[in-house]
Design a protein around this motif. Sequence first.
Motif, PDB file in Angstrom:
ATOM      1  N   PRO A 218      12.589  11.479  21.332  1.00 15.45           N
ATOM      2  CA  PRO A 218      11.582  12.260  20.598  1.00 15.45           C
ATOM      3  C   PRO A 218      10.172  11.782  20.919  1.00 15.45           C
ATOM      4  N   THR A 219       9.210  12.685  20.815  1.00 10.92           N
ATOM      5  CA  THR A 219       7.810  12.272  20.883  1.00 10.92           C
ATOM      6  C   THR A 219       7.474  11.550  19.579  1.00 10.92           C
ATOM      7  N   ILE A 220       6.336  10.908  19.522  1.00 10.49           N
ATOM      8  CA  ILE A 220       5.941  10.220  18.284  1.00 10.49           C
ATOM      9  C   ILE A 220       5.803  11.206  17.121  1.00 10.49           C
ATOM     10  N   PRO A 221       5.120  12.372  17.307  1.00 11.23           N
ATOM     11  CA  PRO A 221       5.072  13.336  16.197  1.00 11.23           C
ATOM     12  C   PRO A 221       6.461  13.794  15.762  1.00 11.23           C
ATOM     13  N   GLU A 222       7.361  14.030  16.724  1.00 20.21           N
ATOM     14  CA  GLU A 222       8.723  14.450  16.361  1.00 20.21           C
ATOM     15  C   GLU A 222       9.430  13.362  15.565  1.00 20.21           C
ATOM     16  N   TYR A 223       9.237  12.131  15.982  1.00 19.31           N
ATOM     17  CA  TYR A 223       9.861  11.009  15.270  1.00 19.31           C
ATOM     18  C   TYR A 223       9.324  10.916  13.843  1.00 19.31           C
ATOM     19  N   LEU A 224       7.998  11.016  13.697  1.00 15.87           N
ATOM     20  CA  LEU A 224       7.404  10.910  12.363  1.00 15.87           C
ATOM     21  C   LEU A 224       7.889  12.037  11.448  1.00 15.87           C
ATOM     22  N   LYS A 225       8.019  13.234  11.999  1.00 11.86           N
ATOM     23  CA  LYS A 225       8.540  14.352  11.205  1.00 11.86           C
ATOM     24  C   LYS A 225       9.942  14.065  10.688  1.00 11.86           C
TER      25      LYS A 225
ATOM     26  N   ARG B 100       0.817  -1.214   0.000  1.00 12.14           N
ATOM     27  CA  ARG B 100       0.000   0.000   0.000  1.00 12.14           C
ATOM     28  C   ARG B 100       0.853   1.267   0.000  1.00 12.14           C
ATOM     29  N   ASN B 101       2.159   1.118  -0.179  1.00 10.91           N
ATOM     30  CA  ASN B 101       3.107   2.244  -0.188  1.00 10.91           C
ATOM     31  C   ASN B 101       3.075   3.040   1.124  1.00 10.91           C
ATOM     32  N   ILE B 102       2.802   2.341   2.239  1.00 10.14           N
ATOM     33  CA  ILE B 102       2.789   2.999   3.548  1.00 10.14           C
ATOM     34  C   ILE B 102       4.202   3.010   4.122  1.00 10.14           C
ATOM     35  N   ALA B 103       4.696   4.189   4.454  1.00  7.49           N
ATOM     36  CA  ALA B 103       6.067   4.329   4.969  1.00  7.49           C
ATOM     37  C   ALA B 103       6.155   4.076   6.473  1.00  7.49           C
ATOM     38  N   ALA B 104       5.093   4.412   7.199  1.00 11.11           N
ATOM     39  CA  ALA B 104       5.079   4.214   8.652  1.00 11.11           C
ATOM     40  C   ALA B 104       3.659   3.873   9.074  1.00 11.11           C
TER      41      ALA B 104
ATOM     42  N   ASP C 143      -7.283   8.758  18.515  1.00  5.92           N
ATOM     43  CA  ASP C 143      -8.212   9.844  18.816  1.00  5.92           C
ATOM     44  C   ASP C 143      -8.072  10.966  17.794  1.00  5.92           C
ATOM     45  N   ALA C 144      -9.123  11.775  17.703  1.00  2.00           N
ATOM     46  CA  ALA C 144      -9.194  12.798  16.664  1.00  2.00           C
ATOM     47  C   ALA C 144      -8.069  13.823  16.768  1.00  2.00           C
ATOM     48  N   ASP C 145      -7.747  14.246  17.993  1.00  2.09           N
ATOM     49  CA  ASP C 145      -6.673  15.234  18.157  1.00  2.09           C
ATOM     50  C   ASP C 145      -5.348  14.688  17.636  1.00  2.09           C
ATOM     51  N   THR C 146      -5.025  13.456  18.011  1.00  2.00           N
ATOM     52  CA  THR C 146      -3.773  12.842  17.553  1.00  2.00           C
ATOM     53  C   THR C 146      -3.798  12.635  16.047  1.00  2.00           C
ATOM     54  N   GLY C 147      -4.933  12.181  15.523  1.00  2.00           N
ATOM     55  CA  GLY C 147      -5.061  11.992  14.076  1.00  2.00           C
ATOM     56  C   GLY C 147      -4.874  13.285  13.311  1.00  2.00           C
ATOM     57  N   ASN C 148      -5.406  14.379  13.845  1.00  2.00           N
ATOM     58  CA  ASN C 148      -5.238  15.683  13.191  1.00  2.00           C
ATOM     59  C   ASN C 148      -3.777  16.137  13.227  1.00  2.00           C
ATOM     60  N   THR C 149      -3.089  15.818  14.318  1.00  2.00           N
ATOM     61  CA  THR C 149      -1.646  16.130  14.403  1.00  2.00           C
ATOM     62  C   THR C 149      -0.888  15.377  13.322  1.00  2.00           C
ATOM     63  N   PHE C 150      -1.208  14.087  13.162  1.00  2.00           N
ATOM     64  CA  PHE C 150      -0.548  13.293  12.123  1.00  2.00           C
ATOM     65  C   PHE C 150      -0.875  13.829  10.725  1.00  2.00           C
ATOM     66  N   ALA C 151      -2.122  14.265  10.530  1.00  2.00           N
ATOM     67  CA  ALA C 151      -2.532  14.790   9.225  1.00  2.00           C
ATOM     68  C   ALA C 151      -1.708  16.026   8.852  1.00  2.00           C
ATOM     69  N   LYS C 152      -1.432  16.880   9.844  1.00  2.00           N
ATOM     70  CA  LYS C 152      -0.622  18.081   9.582  1.00  2.00           C
ATOM     71  C   LYS C 152       0.807  17.718   9.209  1.00  2.00           C
ATOM     72  N   ILE C 153       1.338  16.687   9.850  1.00  2.00           N
ATOM     73  CA  ILE C 153       2.713  16.265   9.558  1.00  2.00           C
ATOM     74  C   ILE C 153       2.839  15.804   8.102  1.00  2.00           C
ATOM     75  N   VAL C 154       1.897  14.961   7.653  1.00  2.00           N
ATOM     76  CA  VAL C 154       1.997  14.475   6.266  1.00  2.00           C
ATOM     77  C   VAL C 154       1.656  15.577   5.264  1.00  2.00           C
ATOM     78  N   GLU C 155       0.787  16.489   5.668  1.00  2.00           N
ATOM     79  CA  GLU C 155       0.457  17.614   4.776  1.00  2.00           C
ATOM     80  C   GLU C 155       1.686  18.467   4.511  1.00  2.00           C
ATOM     81  N   GLU C 156       2.489  18.686   5.551  1.00  2.00           N
ATOM     82  CA  GLU C 156       3.714  19.477   5.392  1.00  2.00           C
ATOM     83  C   GLU C 156       4.708  18.800   4.451  1.00  2.00           C
ATOM     84  N   LYS C 157       4.589  17.476   4.339  1.00  2.00           N
ATOM     85  CA  LYS C 157       5.501  16.728   3.466  1.00  2.00           C
ATOM     86  C   LYS C 157       4.832  16.332   2.149  1.00  2.00           C
TER      87      LYS C 157
END
Length: 598
Positions: free
Chosen positions: A95-102, A18-22, A119-133
Amino acid sequence: MVTVDTRIANLRKEMKARNIAAYVVPTSDFHNSEYVGDHFKAREFITGFTGSAGCAVITMEEANLWTDGRYFLQAAEQLKNSSVILRKMGEEGVPTIPEYLKSVLKEKDILGFDGRVIDADTGNTFAKIVEEKNGALKVDEDLINLIWEDRPALSKEPVWILDEKYSGQSTKDKLSAVREEMKKKGASLHLLTSLYDISWLLNVRGNDIACVPVVLSYLALSQEECIWFVQEEALNEEVLEYLSANGITTRPYNDFYDFVDAINSSEVVLLNKGNANYRTNAGLSKDVKVINAVEPTTLMKAVKNETELKNNIQAHIKDGIAVTKFIYWLKKNIGKIPMTEISVSDYLESLRAKQDGFLGISFDTISGYAAHGAIVHYEATPETDIPLEPRSFLLVDSGGHYLEGTTDITRTIALGKLTEKEIEMYTRCMRSHMNLLNARFLHGCSGINLDILARAPFWEIGMDYNHGTGHGVGYVLNVHEGPNAFRWRTSQGRHEDSTLEAGMITTDEPGIYLEGEFGIRLENELVCRKGEKNEYGQFMYFEPITYVPFDLDAIDKNQMTDREVGYLNAYHKMVYEVLAPHFEGEELAWLKEATRTI
């Protein structure tokens, strides 16, 4: 036997297709529950770590597990035969998980997770990380389900009604109170996904999570309707009649997301994005106004009513009888009959089971002898179980559910001659516990304000314990309940700065853990009460409702101030007065000695 690394390799095959990196695998069910049923133990499946808190992140190059200080020793032991890397949350340089993913996600990479367990808050944080990339999320598939061949089915245990003589408030009154809060916030519809809150609101209980008497379900509440999305096989005729009498209609559990997707854009939805999962939030039309706020039920259930408080005291008397008889038996028989960590834990449960209204244990008992006591959330297994000897400490953290309430208690018991170091650390922990128990404070304080009272005896010698000093306790619900807690710092997603209100029940459980040597934790439950009110404001205090002696064999009175000694003597006087009517003969004589004035 399929190894953890084989499972990770199988997951990577699905990721690659599925071309999933993480891929992120949290410790969660569809409801952000602290403990989860067997069906939802995906993080345990993919890492081999059995602790109750942690999150795995698998990339094509690394497999990682984040967990907190309670589990560092346990996780290190359980991960040592795999390629999984332990990331110690909160430690310097981790690193935190968001920092690691970045740091690991590259341009246009895809990040995956099951949108129902984040949860929605965490999911939205992840969405911003991939959006930036300039990447994307893939959240519509549970990849663990594809590789977990013998995965347990969803639990659907029978639902039962908690009578109003125990709950102290009718379901109709609770629904009315929540609807009133919705009006105040301007919400027309409330989506409730927390299992604890739903069970409290409807005065129902179940058994869909071990040691947590809740029902897998969702709830949608408007001013006109209350729709409960539940596995209908779990409902008998009595429950169906009860629901109908309270204006509650049912729909199948899995219909919830279709309901969310169809919510009219004119609705104003009250939703806690810190609790509700990402799929729920993402399913709402972009035109739907969402009020992101803590569920009104959170504070309502945290402040126990008078019926719940009176019942809770009865539950703790029953529990105190069982635990005190256990300590007496342990001290009388250590070195005389064979004992292991598991056998004494089983014996303690048998004593609780003799009490009227006992429903089961409120969490898996921690029974850690000597060095095992230093593993904060140690759970003995047949492979780790060791015999007890007439020396050092046995740390027992345990609790029970009764119809009258939920208990959580830790006692560290001297099994024989102690070293000077063991006595010094126990005495310091005793000082820590008593200083918090006897706090006097103004209304408006939170656990953040008071935590230093407990930590000071350790901080003054450059030591600390790597967990909170206390947590709220549910009423025949989850043993860890917010928003009240004792902690010295805030953390994301928690509400440790919540005001301590009269009627809240919070544990007081400082400890000290010396790796390879021993561990000590001393825990009571405290009810917050109103004290005097004067020109300075409303003063508050704590009333202990745990009735079990501490171990005077481990105390050095000379290391305590006169005030601290007075605190301990006053507590033991109360314990004797409460328990003595339930003891006789040798046990009563021992109780009198165990609670003597020092």
